[in-house]
Design an enzyme around this catalytic site. Structure first.
Site, PDB file in Angstrom:
ATOM      1  N   ASP A 118       0.865  -1.178   0.000  1.00 16.07           N
ATOM      2  CA  ASP A 118       0.000   0.000   0.000  1.00 16.07           C
ATOM      3  C   ASP A 118       0.909   1.238   0.000  1.00 16.07           C
ATOM      4  OD1 ASP A 118      -2.156   1.660  -0.073  1.00 16.07           O
ATOM      5  OD2 ASP A 118      -3.198   0.787   1.632  1.00 16.07           O
TER       6      ASP A 118
HETATM    7  C1  BGC Z   1      -5.130   3.147   0.269  1.00 18.11           C
HETATM    8  C2  BGC Z   1      -5.329   2.121  -0.815  1.00 18.11           C
HETATM    9  C3  BGC Z   1      -5.217   2.754  -2.182  1.00 18.11           C
HETATM   10  C4  BGC Z   1      -3.877   3.457  -2.271  1.00 18.11           C
HETATM   11  C5  BGC Z   1      -3.614   4.078  -3.616  1.00 18.11           C
HETATM   12  C6  BGC Z   1      -3.903   4.007   0.040  1.00 18.11           C
HETATM   13  O1  BGC Z   1      -3.866   5.073   0.912  1.00 18.11           O
HETATM   14  O2  BGC Z   1      -5.042   2.506   1.515  1.00 18.11           O
HETATM   15  O3  BGC Z   1      -6.572   1.501  -0.657  1.00 18.11           O
HETATM   16  O4  BGC Z   1      -5.372   1.800  -3.173  1.00 18.11           O
HETATM   17  O5  BGC Z   1      -3.827   4.467  -1.290  1.00 18.11           O
HETATM   18  O6  BGC Z   1      -4.429   5.146  -3.859  1.00 18.11           O
END
Ligand code: BGC
Length: 755
Positions: free
Chosen positions: A282
């Site tokens: 993530d």
């Molecule tokens: C979130 C994810 C997301 C990623 C990219 C993160 O902060 O937890 O769910 O896919 O950002 O945008």
């Protein structure tokens, strides 16, 4: 001895599946043979250039130079297909090996055609519809150049303080698994090389929804038995459905953050589940292991690669430290090659090596994005996501020629219709409730007054308004707004009050410790009720709220989540009875925050409370009931359904046998309607404490007024199984109770014995 053989068999099986995973793609192998170490590490780097869709605090720097230097495997959050084309040009024309980029995005509940938030979509219990929304999302996103979706989010959530409960299917692993499968199928279709299918990403592995105290990004601690039985099934279902990639979660598991957790990313994912796609971190979650307390950037990056992580989102720890770690013997060249291989294989599956521009087609956006057909599905999906909590004096559905006072801060508000995690949607394209009511009932007299702010608290407004004005505090005083609304109410036949949460009061980094409707709106609701006019509350939220006071008022309540781009039309259609609501809750609504976590599959304990009043030395609260305000599976209709004659095909079955339960269902009310028939199972005696009941089947059926149907649901051998203390997936002989009915409080029961 038998156990030992089984163990060997398991090893053999997993060995075989990793062999299958290693079935090599010649083009990828040829490429790998030509790649330098730096080029391989470059493929593991995922950046977001900023200026587009912002989903995190950090934005990547010098992206153009890095792409040209072969230091980037993919981008996400890029603003437009034109910009993607420019970036792809850099990758394809200016790098030595011309390896195309992946383009990712968070297309969580629709791309430009925004559907209801996922928690709302789940409340439809309609798997075909959910798959269709994912299909449409993929058609639209790929038309705009995106080939990799950061969805579905399948984290089981049993704590509505956690704002991201909005983004998943709710509390239940059985329903959550079915939805995970449907969404993967919708995004990926049957052939990833088509230009309207995309890589799906199941996220966030694992247990992210169990953050302590419902505070986002917080620690998680959970037994393996609970993980396997209750939290892991939806991720596994996505893997079984062939999901192409997996995103790790921010939290720790057994003390090791997911992005560096070898048990999770290698033992479970690769060896036990046979996953052969790629794993992405993530947003900066590799770097965040420094703050978790696991070492410096080099140490945590090596930890992540060793654990089995393939791609590093935004943090650039892989890019900047893996070479050094290799030189120091902290990682191996094979590990880097293997991670790179997985990224290249994904690009190959998408057909990018044949044509890096296959998703960038200028003729597509105009016909494929936000077209009439897609908007129609958005409207249908929204209407099907609504849950009727209460229909006081049967004031709903409304007649189409009455005088309506439409009141509330969400009644004429485009900024809050799409819901959280709709970064690719445009709030200005959404249909506000006022507009929808007018277009569905042109003969009605509909007048609007705001009545109250979503909240009067400027501090909350500031915290919520990070992505734009969601809570707007009116220049008029609360008293002035209230008196305008009351005078309108007094002149009308009925009040429709649209109240609840702003969109960004749920979602990422949007945890709440108080789940009530904000004070400004509570006051408005009470004052409206005091006028003596019939009141219908249209309640919007991204999570279960605590509404015991509102539920006790003489009002009707329709829960509509955040309904998406067709919000107003869908709400109007349901309020006026063009569609009879049939949604059912997929997360329990608590009486108060103190009851959390509360969910339908809780255990009996050794001291279960047997009465509703307090019992000393039993498991209950001094100051609150054990029962929730609204149970899992709950939802009314404008019509009524009667369940009779539950029966079971056999009273005794053997291991490996299925058994069918049948009930007769009659629509006894005055409207045609749909009902979600739900089946719950209780394994009465087993080697680890069983839940009191667990959802194990459901069927959504349509019945005309007066019509009866017999509804059958079959329990398969797997439905009777659970992971025991050794984490073996088994069913144990003994008695089972089956409850069938309208929600998780169903009392109609049949029993059978498993031999
Ligand atoms: C979130 C994810 C997301 C990623 C990219 C993160 O902060 O937890 O769910 O896919 O950002 O945008």
């Amino acid at each position: 001895m038998r156990k030992f053989n089984l163990f060997v068999a398991v090893l053999f099986f997993t060995g075989l599946s990793s062999l299958q995973a290693q079935e090599r793609i010649p083009l990828v192998e040829e490429l790998l043979a030509k790649m330098t170490l730096e080029e391989k590490i470059g493929q593991l780097n995922l950046l977001t250039p900023g200026g587009g869709v912002a989903t995190g605090a950090v934005v990547s720097q010098n992206v153009e130079a890095k792409i040209k230097a072969g230091q980037v495997g993919g981008l996400f959050g890029v603003a437009s297909p034109e910009k993607m084309k420019v970036a792809q040009d850099f990758a394809v024309n200016d790098t030595r090996l011309k390896i195309p980029l992946l383009f990712g995005s968070d297309v969580i509940h629709g791309y430009k055609t925004t559907f209801p938030i996922p928690l709302g979509l789940a409340a439809s219990w309609d798997l075909d519809l959910i798959e269709k929304t994912a299909r449409i999302a993929a058609i639209e996103a790929t038309a705009d150049g995106i080939n990799w979706n950061f969805s579905p989010m399948v984290d089981i959530a049993r704590d509505p303080r956690w704002g991201r409960i909005a983004e998943g299917a709710g509390e239940d692993p059985y329903l959550g698994s079915a939805i995970a499968k449907a969404m993967v199928k919708g995004y990926q279709g049957n052939d990833l090389s088509l230009n309207n299918t995309m890589l799906a990403t199941v996220k966030h592995i694992a247990l992210y929804g169990a953050s302590e105290g419902g505070r986002d990004y917080n620690s998680v601690d959970m037994s393996k038995v609970k993980m396997y039985n209750e939290y892991l099934p939806p991720y596994k279902a996505a893997v079984d459905a062939g999901v192409a990639s997996i995103m790790t979660s921010f939290n720790d598991i057994d003390g090791v953050p997911a992005s560096g957790n070898k048990w999770l990313l290698t033992n479970l994912l690769r060896e036990q589940w046979g996953f052969n796609g790629f794993v992405v971190s993530d947003y900066t979650s590799v770097n965040e292991m420094i703050a978790h307390g696991l070492g410096d950037l080099q140490a945590v990056s090596a930890l992540a690669l060793n654990a089995g992580l393939d791609m590093d989102m935004v943090g650039e720890g892989f890019l900047t430290t893996l070479k050094k770690s290799l030189e120091e013997g902290k990682v191996t060249g094979d590990q880097i090659t293997q991670a790179c291989r997985r990224i290249l294989e994904a690009k190959y599956k998408l057909g990018l090596f044949n044509d890096p521009y296959r998703y960038i087609d200028a003729s597509r956006p105009a016909k494929d994005i936000l077209n009439e057909e897609h908007r129609k599905v958005a409207r249908e999906a929204a209407a099907r996501s609504f849950v009727l909590f209460k229909n006081h004096n049967n004031i709903l559905p409304l007649k189409k020629d009455i005088k309506i006072a439409l009141v509330g801060p969400l009644a004429n508000n485009k900024n809050n219709m799409l819901g959280t995690w709709a970064p690719t949607g445009d709030p200005q394209l959404s249909v506000p409730i006022l507009e929808g009511l007018k277009s569905v009932a042109p003969k009605a007299t509909i007048k609007y007054a705001k009545g109250a702010n979503i909240s009067d608290d400027p501090e909350l407004a500031k915290n919520v308004n990070v992505f734009g004005p969601r809570i707007e505090i009116d220049e008029r005083s609360p008293e002035e707004m209230l008196s305008e609304a009351l005078s309108l109410a007094n002149k009308s036949d009925i009040v429709v009050a649209v109240v609840g949460e702003a969109t960004e009061m749920s979602g990422e980094a949007a945890s709440r410790s108080d789940l009530s409707i904000p004070a400004s709106q509570k006051k408005l609701i009470r004052a409206l009720v005091a006028t003596g006019k019939p009141v219908a509350l249209v309640l919007m939220s991204g999570r279960p709220l605590t509404i015991p006071e509102e539920l006790a008022l003489p009002v009707s309540i329709l829960q509509v989540w955040h309904p998406g781009v067709e919000a107003g039309n869908a709400v109007a259609e349901v309020l006026f009875g063009d569609y009879n609501p049939a949604g059912k809750l997929t997360a329990t609504w608590p009486v108060n925050v103190g009851q959390i976590p509360i969910y339908h599959s809780m255990k009996n304990t050794g001291r279960p409370a047997t009465t509703e009043s307090f019992q000393k030395f039993q498991s209950n609260y001094l100051d609150a009931p054990n029962a929730p305000l609204l149970p899992f599976g709950y939802g009314l209709s404008y019509t009524q359904f009667e369940y009779t004659d539950p029966s079971i095909e056999k009273k005794e079955i053997g291991q490996g046998e299925s058994v069918t339960i049948t009930v007769s269902l009659k629509n006894t009310g005055n409207y045609d309607g749909e009902e979600v028939v739900q089946l719950y199972l209780r394994d009465v005696v087993r080697s680890i404490t069983p839940p009191m009941r667990e959802l194990k089947g459901f069927k959504k059926v349509f019945l005309k007024q007066g019509e009866s149907k017999s509804v059958s649901i079959t329990l398969t051998p797997d439905d009777l199984k659970f992971y025991n203390s050794q984490l073996d997936f088994v069913s144990e002989p003994g008695e089972f109770e089956v409850f069938i009915g309208t929600d998780s409080n169903a009392t109609d029961k049949v029993t059978f014995t498993l031999k």
